[in-house]
Design a protein around this motif. Structure first.
Motif, PDB file in Angstrom:
ATOM      1  N   HIS A 245       0.724  -1.262  -0.013  1.00 26.64           N
ATOM      2  CA  HIS A 245      -0.135  -0.007  -0.073  1.00 26.64           C
ATOM      3  C   HIS A 245       0.779   1.311  -0.114  1.00 26.64           C
ATOM      4  O   HIS A 245       0.462   2.343  -0.463  1.00 26.64           O
ATOM      5  N   ALA A 246       2.183   1.244   0.756  1.00 29.74           N
ATOM      6  CA  ALA A 246       2.673   2.537   0.836  1.00 29.74           C
ATOM      7  C   ALA A 246       4.266   2.166   0.906  1.00 29.74           C
ATOM      8  O   ALA A 246       4.674   0.979   1.562  1.00 29.74           O
ATOM      9  N   THR A 247       5.270   2.914   0.455  1.00 25.82           N
ATOM     10  CA  THR A 247       6.570   2.799   0.704  1.00 25.82           C
ATOM     11  C   THR A 247       6.682   3.234   2.180  1.00 25.82           C
ATOM     12  O   THR A 247       6.058   4.255   2.797  1.00 25.82           O
ATOM     13  N   ALA A 248       7.898   2.832   2.668  1.00 24.16           N
ATOM     14  CA  ALA A 248       8.477   3.462   3.898  1.00 24.16           C
ATOM     15  C   ALA A 248       8.514   4.837   4.010  1.00 24.16           C
ATOM     16  O   ALA A 248       8.083   5.646   5.010  1.00 24.16           O
ATOM     17  N   ALA A 249       9.299   5.248   2.862  1.00 25.31           N
ATOM     18  CA  ALA A 249       9.311   6.731   2.800  1.00 25.31           C
ATOM     19  C   ALA A 249       8.059   7.559   2.839  1.00 25.31           C
ATOM     20  O   ALA A 249       8.154   8.587   3.603  1.00 25.31           O
ATOM     21  N   TYR A 250       7.140   7.063   2.229  1.00 25.85           N
ATOM     22  CA  TYR A 250       5.743   7.738   2.088  1.00 25.85           C
ATOM     23  C   TYR A 250       5.245   7.564   3.389  1.00 25.85           C
ATOM     24  O   TYR A 250       4.728   8.708   4.017  1.00 25.85           O
ATOM     25  N   ARG A 251       5.319   6.443   4.242  1.00 27.44           N
ATOM     26  CA  ARG A 251       4.618   6.465   5.500  1.00 27.44           C
ATOM     27  C   ARG A 251       5.428   7.453   6.393  1.00 27.44           C
ATOM     28  O   ARG A 251       4.577   8.270   7.089  1.00 27.44           O
ATOM     29  N   ALA A 252       6.599   7.715   6.064  1.00 19.23           N
ATOM     30  CA  ALA A 252       7.563   8.632   7.251  1.00 19.23           C
ATOM     31  C   ALA A 252       6.993   9.944   6.960  1.00 19.23           C
ATOM     32  O   ALA A 252       6.629  10.701   7.643  1.00 19.23           O
ATOM     33  N   GLN A 253       6.520  10.497   5.491  1.00 17.67           N
ATOM     34  CA  GLN A 253       6.317  11.562   5.172  1.00 17.67           C
ATOM     35  C   GLN A 253       4.983  11.758   5.861  1.00 17.67           C
ATOM     36  O   GLN A 253       4.521  12.913   6.319  1.00 17.67           O
ATOM     37  N   LEU A 254       4.007  10.877   5.766  1.00 15.92           N
ATOM     38  CA  LEU A 254       2.580  10.803   6.302  1.00 15.92           C
ATOM     39  C   LEU A 254       2.794  11.115   7.857  1.00 15.92           C
ATOM     40  O   LEU A 254       2.072  11.845   8.294  1.00 15.92           O
ATOM     41  N   VAL A 255       3.698  10.285   8.565  1.00 15.43           N
ATOM     42  CA  VAL A 255       3.856  10.639   9.743  1.00 15.43           C
ATOM     43  C   VAL A 255       4.190  12.075  10.145  1.00 15.43           C
ATOM     44  O   VAL A 255       3.745  12.549  11.370  1.00 15.43           O
ATOM     45  N   ARG A 256       5.071  12.556   9.516  1.00 17.16           N
ATOM     46  CA  ARG A 256       5.508  13.986   9.698  1.00 17.16           C
ATOM     47  C   ARG A 256       4.270  15.056   9.669  1.00 17.16           C
ATOM     48  O   ARG A 256       3.887  15.685  10.541  1.00 17.16           O
ATOM     49  N   VAL A 257       3.475  14.780   8.751  1.00 15.28           N
ATOM     50  CA  VAL A 257       2.333  15.630   8.326  1.00 15.28           C
ATOM     51  C   VAL A 257       1.382  15.330   9.447  1.00 15.28           C
ATOM     52  O   VAL A 257       0.848  16.566  10.156  1.00 15.28           O
ATOM     53  N   LEU A 258       1.113  14.360   9.617  1.00 23.13           N
ATOM     54  CA  LEU A 258      -0.384  14.155  10.511  1.00 23.13           C
ATOM     55  C   LEU A 258       0.341  14.320  12.211  1.00 23.13           C
ATOM     56  O   LEU A 258      -0.760  14.612  12.931  1.00 23.13           O
ATOM     57  N   THR A 259       1.505  14.059  12.465  1.00 19.54           N
ATOM     58  CA  THR A 259       1.755  14.326  13.839  1.00 19.54           C
ATOM     59  C   THR A 259       1.785  15.752  14.213  1.00 19.54           C
ATOM     60  O   THR A 259       1.008  16.140  15.128  1.00 19.54           O
ATOM     61  N   GLY A 260       2.235  16.614  13.394  1.00 22.18           N
ATOM     62  CA  GLY A 260       1.918  18.172  13.380  1.00 22.18           C
ATOM     63  C   GLY A 260       0.544  18.492  13.577  1.00 22.18           C
ATOM     64  O   GLY A 260       0.043  19.113  14.663  1.00 22.18           O
ATOM     65  N   ARG A 261      -0.250  17.863  12.638  1.00 20.45           N
ATOM     66  CA  ARG A 261      -1.666  18.062  12.782  1.00 20.45           C
ATOM     67  C   ARG A 261      -2.273  17.629  13.796  1.00 20.45           C
ATOM     68  O   ARG A 261      -3.367  18.716  14.343  1.00 20.45           O
ATOM     69  N   VAL A 262      -2.091  16.587  14.417  1.00 21.44           N
ATOM     70  CA  VAL A 262      -3.052  16.229  15.450  1.00 21.44           C
ATOM     71  C   VAL A 262      -2.648  16.765  16.713  1.00 21.44           C
ATOM     72  O   VAL A 262      -3.598  17.057  17.704  1.00 21.44           O
ATOM     73  N   VAL A 263      -1.510  17.002  17.098  1.00 18.46           N
ATOM     74  CA  VAL A 263      -0.797  17.868  17.978  1.00 18.46           C
ATOM     75  C   VAL A 263      -1.471  19.174  18.147  1.00 18.46           C
ATOM     76  O   VAL A 263      -1.913  19.303  19.303  1.00 18.46           O
ATOM     77  N   ARG A 264      -1.630  19.797  16.986  1.00 18.97           N
ATOM     78  CA  ARG A 264      -2.099  21.036  17.145  1.00 18.97           C
ATOM     79  C   ARG A 264      -3.481  20.998  17.435  1.00 18.97           C
ATOM     80  O   ARG A 264      -4.127  21.924  18.085  1.00 18.97           O
ATOM     81  N   SER A 265      -4.374  20.118  16.845  1.00 19.05           N
ATOM     82  CA  SER A 265      -5.619  20.167  16.976  1.00 19.05           C
ATOM     83  C   SER A 265      -6.208  19.704  18.473  1.00 19.05           C
ATOM     84  O   SER A 265      -6.974  20.061  18.895  1.00 19.05           O
ATOM     85  N   ALA A 266      -5.296  18.915  18.885  1.00 20.01           N
ATOM     86  CA  ALA A 266      -5.339  18.346  20.522  1.00 20.01           C
ATOM     87  C   ALA A 266      -5.298  19.591  21.345  1.00 20.01           C
ATOM     88  O   ALA A 266      -5.946  19.828  22.391  1.00 20.01           O
ATOM     89  N   HIS A 267      -4.206  20.454  20.924  1.00 17.88           N
ATOM     90  CA  HIS A 267      -3.941  21.612  21.678  1.00 17.88           C
ATOM     91  C   HIS A 267      -5.241  22.452  21.501  1.00 17.88           C
ATOM     92  O   HIS A 267      -5.795  23.179  22.761  1.00 17.88           O
ATOM     93  N   THR A 268      -5.460  22.709  20.358  1.00 21.16           N
ATOM     94  CA  THR A 268      -6.826  23.520  20.253  1.00 21.16           C
ATOM     95  C   THR A 268      -8.158  22.949  21.102  1.00 21.16           C
ATOM     96  O   THR A 268      -8.865  23.801  21.465  1.00 21.16           O
ATOM     97  N   PHE A 269      -8.134  21.879  20.847  1.00 25.97           N
ATOM     98  CA  PHE A 269      -9.499  21.075  21.592  1.00 25.97           C
ATOM     99  C   PHE A 269      -9.318  21.563  23.000  1.00 25.97           C
ATOM    100  O   PHE A 269     -10.217  21.552  23.762  1.00 25.97           O
ATOM    101  N   ALA A 270      -8.091  21.250  23.478  1.00 27.83           N
ATOM    102  CA  ALA A 270      -7.779  21.540  25.056  1.00 27.83           C
ATOM    103  C   ALA A 270      -8.258  22.809  25.536  1.00 27.83           C
ATOM    104  O   ALA A 270      -8.700  23.253  26.362  1.00 27.83           O
ATOM    105  N   GLU A 271      -7.714  23.695  24.431  1.00 25.28           N
ATOM    106  CA  GLU A 271      -7.977  25.325  24.779  1.00 25.28           C
ATOM    107  C   GLU A 271      -9.641  25.525  24.979  1.00 25.28           C
ATOM    108  O   GLU A 271     -10.166  26.370  25.667  1.00 25.28           O
ATOM    109  N   GLY A 272     -10.049  24.842  23.921  1.00 28.80           N
ATOM    110  CA  GLY A 272     -11.584  25.040  23.981  1.00 28.80           C
ATOM    111  C   GLY A 272     -12.533  24.611  24.938  1.00 28.80           C
ATOM    112  O   GLY A 272     -13.484  25.010  25.294  1.00 28.80           O
ATOM    113  N   VAL A 273     -11.861  23.612  25.573  1.00 31.23           N
ATOM    114  CA  VAL A 273     -12.792  23.061  26.651  1.00 31.23           C
ATOM    115  C   VAL A 273     -12.075  23.422  27.940  1.00 31.23           C
ATOM    116  O   VAL A 273     -12.878  23.236  29.281  1.00 31.23           O
ATOM    117  N   ARG A 274     -11.360  24.427  27.971  1.00 34.90           N
ATOM    118  CA  ARG A 274     -10.896  24.940  29.587  1.00 34.90           C
ATOM    119  C   ARG A 274     -11.773  25.629  29.928  1.00 34.90           C
ATOM    120  O   ARG A 274     -12.539  26.655  29.392  1.00 34.90           O
TER     121      ARG A 274
END
Ligand SMILES: Cc1cc2nc3c(=O)[nH]c(=O)nc-3n(C[C@H](O)[C@H](O)[C@H](O)COP(=O)(O)OP(=O)(O)OC[C@H]3O[C@@H](n4cnc5c(N)ncnc54)[C@H](O)[C@@H]3O)c2cc1C
Length: 274
Positions: A245-274
């Motif tokens: 389904h995917a090369t290791a390099a492509y998966r690594a790139q998806l990890v880079r992109v998704l990690t930043g996204r989910v951590v940012r959105s989790a911070h936004t979530f946390a700020e919203g419920v405080r």
């Protein structure tokens, strides 16, 4: 193809189910059948007996317990996804479930079955791991609770013994001021993810769980990592796999992109419920 012949039992109690499993070492529990039946049809699994737990009353409950949610072994993905209690108490479960397969599969497949099946491409095993949840199982030696950290042994291999039935899964609730997020990249909505990521931020603690990256659900600690370094810091703790389904390099790139996204959105979530 058609499945190889098997004996079929439909017990009315957990005790009867445990007894049936104990009497046949090559038996399998049948819950929603959404993973097991395709494996039988392709003859990738050929158990001598199926122990169908669908006739056991009381296993389909979803309840709020000790500030978290307990999901019974026969609660279908769709029921868990539709539960307002689940959305309120642990929204990450709902966010992830919306990405599990298609409606027809969610109507029959169970959340607990997915956790026991231990597919590293599935959403719910990694959510259980990230949240530090647990699985309650019952077998001839009695009932025990398996922490998520001790559940996943290898590809499609959980520490639930062959003669044990998973009775329920427990997802701890979201602490006040904490935040969660879930994102995945799949070729089409409803397909298994090429890579998926779930984040939990709570004060200074930042943890991210990954599906479809290695052969077991994997959680990394990114506490104290600067925003720009999140992707590389995650990759330093991961070894993305290559498959059709995917090369290791492509998966690594998806990890880079998704990690930043989910951590940012989790911070936004946390700020919203405080
Ligand atoms: C086309 C398709 C697409 C899918 N896409 C996704 C997806 O994107 N994401 C995802 O997560 N899943 C996906 N699935 C799988 C689906 O979520 C399944 O429902 C789930 O993996 C297994 O749950 P089940 O209740 O159907 O278990 P079953 O198929 O009945 O069982 C699966 C395995 O778990 C064991 N088991 C099940 N319940 C118990 C129990 N209570 N105690 C002990 N052992 C048990 C069985 O013995 C078997 O080995 C997909 C399935 C299909 C067919």
């Amino acid at each position: 193809m058609k499945p190889a012949p098997f004996a079929y039992r439909r017990p009315g109690t957990i005790a009867e189910a445990v007894e049936a499993l104990a009497g046949e070492p090559n038996a399998k529990v049948l819950a929603g059948g959404q993973s097991l039946v395709p494996l039988l049809s392709m003859r990738l699994a050929a158990p001598a007996m199926l122990v169908d737990i669908n006739g056991i009353p009381g296993l389909d409950e979803v309840t709020v317990e000790d500030g978290g949610v307990r999901v019974g072994a026969l609660a279908r993905h769709a029921a868990v996804l539709a539960s307002p209690d689940v959305r309120r108490v642990q929204p990450l479960v709902s966010l992830a479930l919306a990405n599990v397969a298609h409606a027809t599969i969610r109507n029959r497949g169970t959340t607990v079955g997915s956790i026991v099946h231990a597919d590293a491409a599935a959403e719910m095993p990694v959510v259980l791991s990230l949240l530090g949840g647990s699985l309650d199982v019952e077998g001839p030696r009695g009932r025990r609770t398996i922490p998520a950290s001790e559940l996943y042994l290898g590809p499609l291999e959980s520490s639930v013994a062959h003669d044990e039935i998973a009775v329920s899964a427990y997802f701890p609730g979201l602490a006040a001021g904490a935040g969660v997020a879930f994102e995945e990249i799949a070729r089409r909505h409803g397909d298994y993810a090429l890579v998926g990521a779930a984040a939990l931020v709570d004060g200074d603690t930042v943890r991210v769980g990954y599906l479809s990256v290695s052969d077991v659900p994997t959680v990394v600690d990114l506490s104290g990592v600067a925003d720009d370094d999140l992707g590389e810091a995650a990759l330093a703790q991961l070894d993305p796999a290559e498959d059709i389904h995917a090369t290791a390099a492509y998966r690594a790139q998806l990890v880079r992109v998704l990690t930043g996204r989910v951590v940012r959105s989790a911070h936004t979530f946390a700020e919203g419920v405080r």
